[in-house]
Design an enzyme around this catalytic site. Structure first.
Site, PDB file in Angstrom:
ATOM      1  N   SER A 142       0.842  -1.196   0.000  1.00  0.00           N
ATOM      2  CA  SER A 142       0.000   0.000   0.000  1.00  0.00           C
ATOM      3  C   SER A 142       0.871   1.237   0.000  1.00  0.00           C
ATOM      4  CB  SER A 142      -0.900   0.039   1.231  1.00  0.00           C
ATOM      5  OG  SER A 142      -1.591   1.278   1.254  1.00  0.00           O
ATOM      6  N   TYR A 155      -2.056  -1.020  10.136  1.00  0.00           N
ATOM      7  CA  TYR A 155      -2.066  -1.341   8.696  1.00  0.00           C
ATOM      8  C   TYR A 155      -0.757  -0.894   8.028  1.00  0.00           C
ATOM      9  CZ  TYR A 155      -4.029  -1.328   3.904  1.00  0.00           C
ATOM     10  OH  TYR A 155      -4.280  -1.538   2.565  1.00  0.00           O
TER      11      TYR A 155
HETATM   12  P1  NAP Z   1     -11.602  -5.959  -0.017  1.00  0.00           P
HETATM   13  O1  NAP Z   1     -12.483  -5.492  -1.110  1.00  0.00           O
HETATM   14  O2  NAP Z   1     -11.982  -5.719   1.397  1.00  0.00           O
HETATM   15  O3  NAP Z   1     -11.336  -7.535  -0.239  1.00  0.00           O
HETATM   16  C1  NAP Z   1     -10.524  -8.231   0.669  1.00  0.00           C
HETATM   17  C2  NAP Z   1     -10.294  -9.643   0.173  1.00  0.00           C
HETATM   18  O4  NAP Z   1      -9.425 -10.328   1.103  1.00  0.00           O
HETATM   19  C3  NAP Z   1     -11.575 -10.465   0.105  1.00  0.00           C
HETATM   20  O5  NAP Z   1     -11.451 -11.354  -0.990  1.00  0.00           O
HETATM   21  C4  NAP Z   1     -11.558 -11.241   1.422  1.00  0.00           C
HETATM   22  O6  NAP Z   1     -12.251 -12.479   1.358  1.00  0.00           O
HETATM   23  C5  NAP Z   1     -10.071 -11.501   1.580  1.00  0.00           C
HETATM   24  N1  NAP Z   1      -9.695 -11.746   2.986  1.00  0.00           N
HETATM   25  C6  NAP Z   1      -9.738 -10.865   4.010  1.00  0.00           C
HETATM   26  N2  NAP Z   1      -9.285 -11.435   5.131  1.00  0.00           N
HETATM   27  C7  NAP Z   1      -8.966 -12.717   4.816  1.00  0.00           C
HETATM   28  C8  NAP Z   1      -8.458 -13.815   5.549  1.00  0.00           C
HETATM   29  N3  NAP Z   1      -8.177 -13.713   6.856  1.00  0.00           N
HETATM   30  N4  NAP Z   1      -8.249 -14.978   4.908  1.00  0.00           N
HETATM   31  C9  NAP Z   1      -8.531 -15.101   3.588  1.00  0.00           C
HETATM   32  N5  NAP Z   1      -9.008 -14.094   2.831  1.00  0.00           N
HETATM   33  C10 NAP Z   1      -9.218 -12.917   3.440  1.00  0.00           C
HETATM   34  O7  NAP Z   1     -10.141  -5.318  -0.169  1.00  0.00           O
HETATM   35  P2  NAP Z   1      -9.405  -4.605  -1.410  1.00  0.00           P
HETATM   36  O8  NAP Z   1      -9.641  -3.166  -1.318  1.00  0.00           O
HETATM   37  O9  NAP Z   1      -9.694  -5.340  -2.657  1.00  0.00           O
HETATM   38  O10 NAP Z   1      -7.888  -4.840  -0.986  1.00  0.00           O
HETATM   39  C11 NAP Z   1      -7.107  -5.921  -1.478  1.00  0.00           C
HETATM   40  C12 NAP Z   1      -5.663  -5.704  -1.038  1.00  0.00           C
HETATM   41  O11 NAP Z   1      -5.199  -4.450  -1.526  1.00  0.00           O
HETATM   42  C13 NAP Z   1      -5.495  -5.657   0.480  1.00  0.00           C
HETATM   43  O12 NAP Z   1      -4.279  -6.266   0.846  1.00  0.00           O
HETATM   44  C14 NAP Z   1      -5.437  -4.174   0.770  1.00  0.00           C
HETATM   45  O13 NAP Z   1      -4.740  -3.898   1.953  1.00  0.00           O
HETATM   46  C15 NAP Z   1      -4.703  -3.676  -0.453  1.00  0.00           C
HETATM   47  N6  NAP Z   1      -4.893  -2.255  -0.738  1.00  0.00           N
HETATM   48  C16 NAP Z   1      -6.143  -1.764  -1.010  1.00  0.00           C
HETATM   49  C17 NAP Z   1      -6.285  -0.401  -1.294  1.00  0.00           C
HETATM   50  C18 NAP Z   1      -7.604   0.212  -1.643  1.00  0.00           C
HETATM   51  O14 NAP Z   1      -7.644   1.446  -1.826  1.00  0.00           O
HETATM   52  N7  NAP Z   1      -8.678  -0.562  -1.751  1.00  0.00           N
HETATM   53  C19 NAP Z   1      -5.160   0.435  -1.279  1.00  0.00           C
HETATM   54  C20 NAP Z   1      -3.927  -0.096  -0.989  1.00  0.00           C
HETATM   55  C21 NAP Z   1      -3.806  -1.443  -0.728  1.00  0.00           C
HETATM   56  P3  NAP Z   1     -13.809 -12.631   1.844  1.00  0.00           P
HETATM   57  O15 NAP Z   1     -14.629 -12.092   0.724  1.00  0.00           O
HETATM   58  O16 NAP Z   1     -13.972 -14.097   2.015  1.00  0.00           O
HETATM   59  O17 NAP Z   1     -13.938 -11.845   3.113  1.00  0.00           O
END
Ligand code: NAP
Length: 248
Positions: A142, A155
C-alpha cells in the site's frame, strides 16, 4: 502481449475488489488461477467470470492468518496442476483507529492477516518454486506504507513489513530464478475504501494527481506484467500504482 499461457497462479483474497480483478485478468491472459477467500461461497462470482472468459479456476477457502491454510492451498494447486508458477498475496484487512484508541487486538489482527498471512504463503510456495527454479511472487502492499495514514498505524506497519520481507526474499530466492516484488496501490474504489468516513475518502482523492480513484483493473495490469516473462528481470522492488497520490 503478456502471455500467461500455462502459468499456474494462486491469488489470495480473490472474491472481491482488487484480488477479484487480478484473478479475472490473469485468467483472461491465459493463466490457470487458484482463487482463495474465507469461504468458498464468496468465490462463485469470480469463478463464474473466469469460466465465462474461457479460463480455468480452482476455488480454495481458508483464513490466511493460519499457516495450515497456506500449506493446504499450495498443496492443492500442485496436486491439481503439477506445480505453481505465481503467487499474488493480496488478501488483507483494516481495523482502523487512532493510536490512543487502538487496541492490542486491532493491532494483532491486522499484523496476523496482512503480514503474517503473507509470510505463510511466501513460505509455502518457496519449496515448489525452488524445485522448479522459477516463480513470480507479488505482494499487494500500500502507498500508505511509505507515507503513513492517520488511524492506520497497524495497517501501515503491516504493509511496510511486506516491503522489507519482499526485499529479503528477493535476495534469498533470486539464485533459483524466483522474483519477489510488491505492487502498492493508492486509493482504489473497493469495499475496503467505501468503509472509510467520507471526509477521509475526500482527503485521499484530493491528493491523486490523475484526479480519479484507481480501479482493480489498474492494479491488475501491473501484477500481470510482473507475472509475465516481460517482468522477469525485476525483483525486490516496490511498484507504486497510485495515480500520483504519493507525490503530495
Ligand atoms: P476488499 O475489497 O476488502 O477484499 C478483501 C479480500 O481479502 C476479500 O477477498 C476477502 O475475502 C479476503 N480476505 C480478508 N481477510 C482474509 C483472511 N483472513 N483470509 C482469507 N481471505 C481474506 O479489499 P481490497 O480493497 O480489494 O484490498 C485488497 C488488497 O489491496 C489488500 O491487501 C489491501 O490492503 C490492499 N490495498 C487496497 C487499497 C484500496 O484502496 N482498496 C489500497 C492499498 C492497498 P472474503 O470475501 O472471504 O472476506
Amino acid at each position: 502481449m503478456h502471455d500467461l499461457k500455462n502459468k499456474r497462479i494462486l491469488v489470495t483474497g480473490a472474491s472481491r475488489g482488487i484480488g477479484q480483478a487480478i484473478a479475472i485478468d490473469l485468467a483472461k491472459h491465459g493463466a490457470k488461477v487458484a482463487v482463495l477467500a474465507t469461504r468458498l461461497a464468496n468465490l462463485e462470482q469470480t469463478c463464474a467470470a473466469i469460466a465465462a472468459a474461457g479460463g480455468e479456476s480452482l476455488p480454495l477457502e481458508g483464513d490466511i492468518s493460519q499457516a495450515s491454510t497456506a500449506q493446504d492451498s499450495v498443496k492443492a494447486v500442485v496436486d491439481a496442476w503439477g506445480g505453481i508458477d505465481g503467487l499474488v498475496a493480496n488478501a488483507g484487512i483494516t481495523k482502523d483507529n487512532l493510536l490512543l484508541r487502538m487496541t492490542e487486538e486491532q493491532f494483532d489482527q491486522v499484523i496476523d492477516v496482512n503480514l503474517k498471512g503473507t509470510f505463510h504463503f511466501l513460505k509455502a510456495v518457496t519449496k515448489p518454486m525452488m524445485k522448479q527454479r522459477a516463480g513470480s511472487i507479488v505482494f499487494i502492499g500500500s502507498v500508505v506504507a511509505a507515507i503513513g495514514n492517520p488511524g492506520q498505524a497497524n495497517y501501515c506497519a503491516a504493509k511496510a513489513g511486506l516491503h522489507g520481507m519482499a526485499r529479503s526474499a528477493a535476495i534469498e530466492l533470486g539464485g533459483r530464478g524466483i522474483t519477489v516484488n510488491v505492487v502498492s496501490p493508492g486509493f482504489i474504489a473497493t469495499d475496503m475504501t467505501s468503509e472509510l468516513p467520507e471526509a477521509a475518502q475526500d482527503a485521499m482523492k484530493q491528493k491523486i494527481a490523475l484526479g480519479r480513484p484507481g480501479s482493480g483493473q489498474d492494479i491488475a495490469g501491473a501484477v500481470r506484467f510482473l507475472q509475465s516473462p516481460d517482468g522477469s528481470y525485476i525483483t525486490g522492488q516496490v511498484m507504486l500504482v497510485d495515480g500520483g497520490l504519493s507525490l503530495g
